[in-house]
Design an enzyme around this catalytic site. Structure first.
Site, PDB file in Angstrom:
ATOM      1  N   GLY A 105       7.886  -3.542  55.051  1.00 30.22           N
ATOM      2  CA  GLY A 105       7.925  -2.461  54.068  1.00 30.22           C
ATOM      3  C   GLY A 105       8.989  -2.717  53.028  1.00 30.22           C
ATOM      4  N   ALA A 106       9.046  -3.961  52.555  1.00 31.11           N
ATOM      5  CA  ALA A 106      10.215  -4.433  51.807  1.00 31.11           C
ATOM      6  C   ALA A 106      10.197  -4.105  50.321  1.00 31.11           C
ATOM      7  CB  ALA A 106      10.342  -5.955  51.976  1.00 31.11           C
ATOM      8  N   ARG A 125       2.647  -4.506  51.732  1.00 24.45           N
ATOM      9  CA  ARG A 125       1.222  -4.469  51.369  1.00 24.45           C
ATOM     10  C   ARG A 125       0.986  -4.811  49.897  1.00 24.45           C
ATOM     11  NH1 ARG A 125      -0.459   0.210  50.952  1.00 24.45           N
ATOM     12  NH2 ARG A 125       1.535   1.295  51.143  1.00 24.45           N
ATOM     13  N   TYR A 185       3.897  13.427  62.411  1.00 21.70           N
ATOM     14  CA  TYR A 185       4.965  12.554  61.924  1.00 21.70           C
ATOM     15  C   TYR A 185       6.143  12.590  62.893  1.00 21.70           C
ATOM     16  CZ  TYR A 185       8.799  10.623  59.211  1.00 21.70           C
ATOM     17  OH  TYR A 185       9.868   9.867  58.818  1.00 21.70           O
ATOM     18  N   LYS A 199       7.794   9.471  65.190  1.00 30.88           N
ATOM     19  CA  LYS A 199       9.200   9.064  65.166  1.00 30.88           C
ATOM     20  C   LYS A 199       9.884   9.327  66.503  1.00 30.88           C
ATOM     21  CE  LYS A 199       9.472   7.217  61.107  1.00 30.88           C
ATOM     22  NZ  LYS A 199       9.752   5.777  60.970  1.00 30.88           N
ATOM     23  N   PRO A 216      17.644   8.353  59.608  1.00 31.53           N
ATOM     24  CA  PRO A 216      18.121   9.066  58.431  1.00 31.53           C
ATOM     25  C   PRO A 216      17.567  10.486  58.340  1.00 31.53           C
ATOM     26  CG  PRO A 216      16.995   6.985  57.874  1.00 31.53           C
ATOM     27  CD  PRO A 216      16.639   7.352  59.273  1.00 31.53           C
ATOM     28  N   THR A 262      13.331   8.465  48.242  1.00 34.47           N
ATOM     29  CA  THR A 262      12.559   7.240  47.996  1.00 34.47           C
ATOM     30  C   THR A 262      11.146   7.691  47.616  1.00 34.47           C
ATOM     31  OG1 THR A 262      11.895   7.108  50.312  1.00 34.47           O
ATOM     32  CG2 THR A 262      13.938   5.971  49.693  1.00 34.47           C
ATOM     33  N   GLU A 263      10.149   6.874  47.893  1.00 35.58           N
ATOM     34  CA  GLU A 263       8.760   7.280  47.687  1.00 35.58           C
ATOM     35  C   GLU A 263       8.216   8.067  48.878  1.00 35.58           C
ATOM     36  OE1 GLU A 263       6.483   3.814  46.896  1.00 35.58           O
ATOM     37  OE2 GLU A 263       7.425   3.412  44.960  1.00 35.58           O
ATOM     38  N   PHE A 264       9.074   8.360  49.848  1.00 41.10           N
ATOM     39  CA  PHE A 264       8.647   9.014  51.088  1.00 41.10           C
ATOM     40  C   PHE A 264       7.864  10.302  50.821  1.00 41.10           C
ATOM     41  CE2 PHE A 264       9.406  12.193  54.389  1.00 41.10           C
ATOM     42  CZ  PHE A 264       9.025  11.528  55.537  1.00 41.10           C
TER      43      PHE A 264
END
Length: 250
Positions: free
Chosen positions: A9-10, A34, A151, A155, A181, A186-188
């Site tokens: 997921g870089a 991806r 979700y 986790k 975290p 982010t794009e989360f």
């Protein structure tokens, strides 16, 4: 020879920030994600400071993971640091209104993808008796919140797997660290809300969230400790967030 680190997921958020941080720390980088266009851009950036191997990969595809990460070129095979970062949230509805496609996407990425990648890399670490695995968990893996159901379950699985991996790899000297975290901008949230930018922006309104760089710094800190120290579990919150449910917003 520089040590090798692999980040999944870089191409965005925590993964991108971690790849950049590790390159600055002197690692050669295997970056997997991806989106090939973003992967190429990141490779061009990292190549200014280190050697880079980029792999276009969806961690949900077990066969692709086995073929690519399970058969790395000899000069890239001795991975010392694995950052299992690929993960996502999809949807925020009560369980009775949830979308099974969202459920599959989260479980296949957050749980099964992590397992596939670890299975490809961990045996080499164990045989060399050297390595450090970072699993990106979440405060959602510690405390369930309303509408988080699947979700949070995914986790919680990462939390359990991290503990189990720590035990299983103990005889081989391989460290396992889970990073959990709280809110990281982010794009989360954009992914969670299926591209709704307004909803995503509202998640981070009224307080200062964490950034991808903050979590990359935490990973770097754990890596910088003496070899006899392993941080098993690290819960990282913005100053304005106490746990999965309580925020102070202005």
């Amino acid at each position: 020879m520089k040590p090798i680190a692999l980040v999944t997921g870089a191409t965005s958020g925590i993964g991108r920030a971690t790849a950049i941080k590790l390159s600055e720390m002197g690692y050669r980088l295997i970056i997997a994600a991806r989106r090939e266009d973003r992967l190429n851009d990141l490779k061009a950036l990292l190549s200014k400071t280190t050697e880079v191997l980029s792999i276009t990969l969806d961690v949900r595809d077990r066969k692709a993971v086995e073929e690519s990460l399970g058969h790395l070129p000899e000069e890239w095979a001795a991975v010392e640091v694995l950052v299992n970062n690929a993960g996502l949230a999809a949807g925020l509805e009560p369980i009775q209104d949830g979308d099974p496609d969202d459920w599959d996407r989260m479980i296949d990425t957050n749980v099964k993808g992590l397992l596939y990648v670890t299975k490809a890399i961990a045996p080499g670490m164990c045989s060399r008796k050297k390595g450090h695995i970072f699993n990106l968990g979440s405060i959602a893996g510690k405390q369930v919140y309303a509408n988080g159901n699947v979700y949070c379950a995914s986790k919680h699985a990462v939390n359990a797997l991290s503990q189990g991996m720590r035990i299983d790899m103990l005889p081989y000297g391989v460290k396992v660290t889970q990073i959990c975290p709280g809110a990281v901008e982010t794009e989360f949230s954009l992914v969670r809300f299926h591209g709704d930018q307004h909803k995503a922006d509202n998640v981070y309104t009224g307080y200062e969230p964490l950034t991808g760089n903050d979590i990359a710094d935490c990973i770097a800190s754990a890596l910088s400790l003496p070899q006899n120290i392993c941080i098993n579990d690290m819960v990282v919150m913005p100053k304005s967030q106490a746990n999965s449910m309580y925020f102070y917003k202005q």
